[in-house]
Design a protein around this motif. Structure first.
Motif, PDB file in Angstrom:
ATOM      1  N   SER A 170      22.127 -37.834 -30.397  1.00 18.24           N
ATOM      2  CA  SER A 170      21.635 -39.123 -30.881  1.00 18.24           C
ATOM      3  C   SER A 170      22.714 -39.837 -31.686  1.00 18.24           C
ATOM      4  N   ILE A 171      23.422 -39.094 -32.518  1.00 19.34           N
ATOM      5  CA  ILE A 171      24.506 -39.676 -33.311  1.00 19.34           C
ATOM      6  C   ILE A 171      25.596 -40.230 -32.394  1.00 19.34           C
ATOM      7  N   THR A 172      25.923 -39.473 -31.363  1.00 17.52           N
ATOM      8  CA  THR A 172      26.943 -39.914 -30.406  1.00 17.52           C
ATOM      9  C   THR A 172      26.499 -41.191 -29.688  1.00 17.52           C
ATOM     10  N   ARG A 173      25.261 -41.224 -29.257  1.00 19.54           N
ATOM     11  CA  ARG A 173      24.734 -42.404 -28.563  1.00 19.54           C
ATOM     12  C   ARG A 173      24.746 -43.631 -29.469  1.00 19.54           C
ATOM     13  N   ILE A 174      24.262 -43.470 -30.699  1.00 18.58           N
ATOM     14  CA  ILE A 174      24.208 -44.597 -31.633  1.00 18.58           C
ATOM     15  C   ILE A 174      25.602 -45.138 -31.900  1.00 18.58           C
TER      16      ILE A 174
END
Length: 388
Positions: free
Chosen positions: A96-100
């Motif tokens: 999720s951090i990577t996507r954001i």
């Protein structure tokens, strides 16, 4: 608004997770709901709401007539803070951090932000297999994953030289087969005011370790009503001694002694400065510390009474160093272009003044002189194609 999008811009106060897309937050929240980890029905309607633009009454009416994009179904202040709580829950997963991160960089680049400093608080959650280091590595993975634009985030002597001939195309250029937008990105690691001195020092040590990957500084942020300045001072002093830049959330609430101590520390920049007293203004102006101005955020959080009364006016008229920023573009439903539009419309600034405001921001970035020179050339090139 079209001109505000086309002009090259510098963003120096953007919280990574607060800049999340509504659509992404909806996806991540729905996934947690499917797993039974949250009650999705309690947050769905809040995510789907949008905030109307912050303008004077006249400008609001004009925008409603000209563009028809005002939404009367707006997030309340309590709903805004509910979103922050939700974001905290959905950002405990590395993917999720990577996507954001990937999407936030793409969003800023799409509106001609040519230099971006992202700040984020490294999270540690042993039960979920997340360390502060793995959190930052997930952010870096997001930077590497961007494909729609070229991202220059590793500071070394060759990076700006290699990119200088083609870096950051004119603001009026469109991406095509031969021309790609490019953006400098640097990272600031945030110390949360809930942390201990030891935890704050851990964040500084991590920043030093990750410096070669574009981590350039330390931010102090979090609930301004929590913690004491003396708790973070040792870590902040050590960070500065080691050559890291320091910016502070300063004056988010009325705390005269803390504001005084923060200004005595002489950080390279401060953010917000909403609850300053006369002695603080005198000290700020004499020290010439640049201020990160977040208009929409300050209004939405009730930190200033009205947009007309914002301290931007006094600082701008005093020719004090300042830079327009978004703070949390996703939560507050804004963009850097929108912040420029608000400033221009509310304070009567023309395109030439806004262009100079943006260009002057180069001098306050946490990057070396080579990067600054590349950016100056970018603005000079853009000036030829923009109507000022």
């Amino acid at each position: 608004m079209e001109w505000c999008v086309s002009v090259p811009k510098i963003e120096l106060h953007a919280h990574l997770n607060g800049s999340i897309r509504d659509s992404t937050l909806l996806d991540l929240a729905r996934a947690l709901g499917d797993k039974g980890l949250i009650d999705f029905s309690q947050v769905e309607h809040v995510i789907l709401k949008r905030l109307s633009p912050i303008y004077t009454h006249f400008c609001v009416l004009k925008l409603e007539f000209d563009y028809g994009y005002l939404n009367t179904d707006n997030r309340s202040l309590s709903e805004v803070f509910k979103l922050f709580d939700l974001i905290h829950i959905v950002t405990t997963d590395h993917s999720s951090i990577t996507r954001i991160t990937k999407e936030v960089v793409e969003d800023f680049a799409s509106e001609n932000v040519v230099y971006l400093e992202l700040r984020t608080t490294p999270k540690k959650n042993d039960s979920l297999g997340m360390s502060k280091r793995s959190y930052v590595e997930a952010v870096l993975e997001g930077l590497r994953a961007v494909s729609s634009v070229d991202v220059a985030f590793i500071p070394n002597s060759e990076e700006p030289v290699n990119l200088s001939s083609t870096l950051l195309s004119d603001a009026s250029d469109k991406c095509n087969g031969n021309t790609r937008k490019k953006i400098f990105v640097r990272l600031l690691l945030s110390i949360d005011r809930r942390e201990t001195t030891e935890a704050a020092m851990e964040t500084v040590m991590l920043a030093l370790e990750m410096r070669r990957f574009g981590v350039v500084g330390i931010d102090l942020s979090g609930n301004p009503a929590v913690g004491e300045w003396i708790t973070y001072l040792p870590a902040l002093m050590f960070a500065r001694q080691q050559g890291l830049y320091v910016t502070l959330h300063c004056g988010e609430v009325s705390n005269s002694k803390e504001i005084h101590n923060m200004l005595d520390f002489l950080p390279q920049r401060i953010g917000h400065a909403c609850f300053f007293e006369e002695e603080h203004w005198r000290k700020l102006k004499s020290s010439n510390i640049p201020v990160e101005i977040c208009l929409t955020s300050n209004i939405r959080t009730l930190s200033v009474p009205t947009i007309d009364a914002h301290h931007f006016v006094d600082l701008y008229n005093a020719k004090h160093p300042l830079v327009l920023c978004t703070d949390d573009s996703g939560v507050f439903s804004t963009s850097l272009s929108n912040e420029y539009k608000i400033a221009a419309s509310t304070f009567g600034l023309g395109q030439k003044e806004m262009f100079e405001l943006s260009k002057n921001s180069i001098e306050f970035i946490f990057a070396d002189d080579v990067v600054k020179e590349v950016l100056r050339k970018t603005f000079d090139s853009a000036a030829k194609s923009l109507t000022l």
